[in-house]
Design an enzyme around this catalytic site. Structure first.
Site, PDB file in Angstrom:
ATOM      1  CB  SER A   1      -0.946  -0.068   1.187  1.00  0.00           C
ATOM      2  OG  SER A   1      -2.066   0.701   0.903  1.00  0.00           O
TER       3      SER A   1
ATOM      4  CG  HIS B   1      -5.714  -2.355   0.649  1.00  0.00           C
ATOM      5  ND1 HIS B   1      -5.031  -2.028  -0.491  1.00  0.00           N
ATOM      6  CD2 HIS B   1      -5.147  -1.634   1.653  1.00  0.00           C
ATOM      7  CE1 HIS B   1      -4.106  -1.144  -0.201  1.00  0.00           C
ATOM      8  NE2 HIS B   1      -4.150  -0.892   1.094  1.00  0.00           N
TER       9      HIS B   1
END
Ligand code: GCU
Length: 388
Positions: A226, A367
């Site tokens: 990320s 995610h």
């Protein structure tokens, strides 16, 4: 710089939301085509690095800073005797106390020589990385599969990213002030933001790892998830001592193309996280076509070193298809340098990794940095750097 993008890559119109195609990594800003590796190394690559510095991440200071290294803990029988575990405190600044970063390193005891190492910053502190059982399954969600990586012959080094620079819009803390001129209180318009600071931290941890004879200096792989995937890619772009880079769900500002405007956009990211980039990047909100760069060129800056890009199906905010295209359109630079690029022109099916030198997978789920992802990073490192 003219601000006019002269070389365009042929990209299906439906893949981008702004007119004008993608900037061609193999055409210089003045329109000169890049036909040889020498032109890439001597001219285009420095030009692109400079553009990423001035337009996006800000310039990383090159002034050396004083570093003190203190071994805080060592245990040679960690992970049921399979690893040596060390905690090393790096202190930066003239008095050695301005910013301290605790680096947690696990190295495989079974290694017959220097071991390859995955280096990744973490979000929640080193304790979270090693939380939970060290043998078998049921790892807590945020823990990393340290035992599995050690078993495969890899060392793992990590530090908490906020040790390097707290993730807040405040430039009075972290490493930035170490480089201020007298009276300066925040970086200038084209100086580094937080992503640049995290990338710098990765290089300083690498400096330390390279002093350890048990670490293979030619096989340190920088990994990031990320926002830390953005930092890992930027670190590998600037610092060629990293042998390979892994982007896990890095999204906007990582390897996803900004010109798609799918998921997180330049407007969204610079609005919520103004401190991550240099202020100039925010001026491209809703006019991405004016950016002289896009994120496939960030991938290209790592060429010809292996890059592995990992996406997740339900991670729309990071734009998985845009991440795939970030790899795909970096391939021409790999080819120019005489190696394979991304060996897929279509995004592969779920859990069917593309194992080429520029590799890619998309897995089910959201995610996150999962055990599945780590296993694929090790597969890619085995294949392209040599199996430990
Ligand atoms: C937010 C941000 C992303 C970032 C992510 C993360 O979602 O918008 O750009 O990648 O946080 O770091 O988890």
């Amino acid at each position: 710089m003219t601000g006019i993008v002269t070389g365009r890559l042929d990209v299906p119109e439906a893949d981008l939301s702004v007119p004008g195609g993608l900037p061609d990594p193999l055409v210089c800003e003045d329109g000169t085509p890049v036909r040889t590796p020498e032109q890439w190394w001597e001219r285009r690559r420095p030009e692109l690095l400079d553009l990423f510095e001035r337009q996006m991440f800000g310039r990383t200071p090159s002034t050396p800073v004083e570093v003190r290294t203190q071994v805080v803990e060592v245990s040679e029988d960690a992970l049921s005797g399979r690893a040596t575990r060390q905690v090393v405190r790096l202190s930066f600044g003239p008095d050695g106390s301005s910013t301290t970063v605790d680096v947690l390193v696990h190295l495989p005891n079974a290694a017959s020589g220097p071991a390859p190492v995955f280096l990744a910053l973490n979000f929640r502190g080193n304790h979270a990385v090693e939380a939970g059982p060290t043998d078998g399954a049921d790892l807590p969600a945020k823990a990393w599969p340290l035992a599995a990586m050690i078993e495969r012959g890899y060392g793992v080094a990590t530090a908490c990213y906020e040790d390097v620079d707290p993730d807040v819009d405040d430039f009075g803390n972290g490493v930035h002030p170490l480089f201020y001129a007298a009276g300066q209180t925040r970086p200038g318009p084209q100086e580094w933001g937080a992503v640049g600071a995290w990338a710098w931290g990765l290089s300083r941890i690498l400096d330390h790892l390279l002093e350890n004879p048990r670490v293979d200096p030619n096989r340190v792989v920088v990994v990031g998830h990320s926002r830390l995937g953005k930092a890992a890619m930027w670190a590998a772009a600037q610092d060629q001592r990293f042998a390979m880079a892994v982007s896990n769900n890095s999204g906007c500002g990582g390897v996803a193309l900004s010109r798609r405007r799918v998921g997180e956009t330049v407007e969204a990211i610079t609005g919520r996280f103004p401190h991550w980039f240099c202020p100039t990047f925010a001026t491209y909100a809703n006019r991405e076509e004016a950016l002289p760069i896009d994120q496939h060129q960030l991938v290209a800056l790592v060429a010809p070193r292996p890059v592995y890009i990992a996406s997740a199906q339900d991670d729309g905010w990071a734009d998985p298809y845009g991440e795939f295209l970030g790899g795909r359109y970096a391939s021409p630079v790999y080819h120019l340098l005489g190696v394979e690029g991304l060996a897929a022109t279509e995004q592969p099916a779920l859990s069917e990794p593309v194992p080429s030198r520029l590799g890619y997978h998309i897995r089910p789920g959201g995610h996150a940095l999962t055990g599945y992802d780590w296993e694929r990073f090790a597969d890619a490192a085995d294949r392209h750097l040599g199996r430990p």
